[in-house]
Design a protein around this motif. Structure first.
Motif, short mmCIF file in Angstrom:
data_model
loop_
_atom_site.label_atom_id
_atom_site.label_comp_id
_atom_site.label_asym_id
_atom_site.label_seq_id
_atom_site.Cartn_x
_atom_site.Cartn_y
_atom_site.Cartn_z
N GLU A 126 0.99 -1.25 -0.15
CA GLU A 126 -0.12 0.04 -0.09
C GLU A 126 0.84 1.10 0.10
O GLU A 126 0.68 2.38 -0.57
CB GLU A 126 -1.09 0.03 1.14
N ALA A 127 2.08 1.14 0.89
CA ALA A 127 2.83 2.36 0.69
C ALA A 127 3.48 2.60 -0.51
O ALA A 127 3.67 3.74 -1.07
CB ALA A 127 3.85 2.21 2.00
N LYS A 151 3.15 5.92 -3.11
CA LYS A 151 4.14 6.69 -3.57
C LYS A 151 4.17 6.78 -5.17
O LYS A 151 4.29 7.88 -5.84
CB LYS A 151 5.50 6.32 -3.21
N TRP A 152 3.85 5.50 -5.76
CA TRP A 152 3.61 5.46 -7.30
C TRP A 152 2.44 6.31 -7.77
O TRP A 152 2.91 7.06 -8.80
CB TRP A 152 3.57 4.16 -7.63
N LEU A 153 1.55 6.46 -6.95
CA LEU A 153 0.37 7.31 -7.63
C LEU A 153 0.77 8.74 -7.42
O LEU A 153 0.17 9.71 -8.07
CB LEU A 153 -1.01 7.04 -6.79
N THR A 172 2.98 9.69 -10.04
CA THR A 172 2.55 9.82 -11.23
C THR A 172 1.63 11.17 -11.45
O THR A 172 1.63 11.65 -12.50
CB THR A 172 1.55 8.68 -11.43
N GLY A 173 0.95 11.41 -10.41
CA GLY A 173 0.06 12.71 -10.39
C GLY A 173 0.91 14.05 -10.55
O GLY A 173 0.77 14.75 -11.24
N TYR A 174 2.14 13.99 -9.98
CA TYR A 174 3.21 15.16 -9.87
C TYR A 174 3.60 15.30 -11.34
O TYR A 174 3.52 16.41 -12.12
CB TYR A 174 4.25 15.13 -8.97
N CYS A 175 3.93 14.08 -11.92
CA CYS A 175 4.50 13.91 -13.43
C CYS A 175 3.57 14.46 -14.35
O CYS A 175 3.80 15.22 -15.21
CB CYS A 175 5.18 12.49 -13.76
#
Length: 104
Positions: free
Chosen positions: A66-67, A71-73, A76-79
């Motif tokens: 879950e962590a 972090k991945w999401l 991805t949102g920032y990018c």
């Protein structure tokens, strides 16, 4: 006629301004001041309850998967946000260059 209106109009404006200025500042009622003090007390109590209610959520442990997903999401949102921002800048600058006939 012109002289009387030159004197009468400023006198009427001055009278209206004086009348409005005399009623512009009204002393506050005593009941409003006590209600405001109670409102601040109630706000402090509500903030304490909300903060204490949020503590168990922060204490909850996340598993590794879950962590990692979180972090991945987030990354991805920032990018994607940065990509959309840059694409918007490129398109708007391209439109300006076409309008100024720099690309012809």
């Amino acid at each position: 006629m012109a002289r009387s209106s030159q004197i009468l109009l400023p006198m009427l404006v001055l009278a209206a301004a004086t009348l409005l200025a005399s009623r512009a500042f009204v002393p506050p009622a005593a009941g409003v001041q006590t209600t405001q003090g109670r409102f601040l007390e109630q706000g402090a109590a509500a903030a304490t309850l909300l903060a204490s209610g949020a503590l168990p959520v922060l204490a909850e442990e996340l598993d590794a998967a879950e962590a990692y997903n979180q972090k991945w999401l987030t990354a991805t949102g920032y990018c994607l946000s940065l990509c959309f921002f840059l694409v918007f800048i490129i398109i708007s600058q391209g439109k300006k260059l076409v309008e100024n006939k720099w690309l012809n």
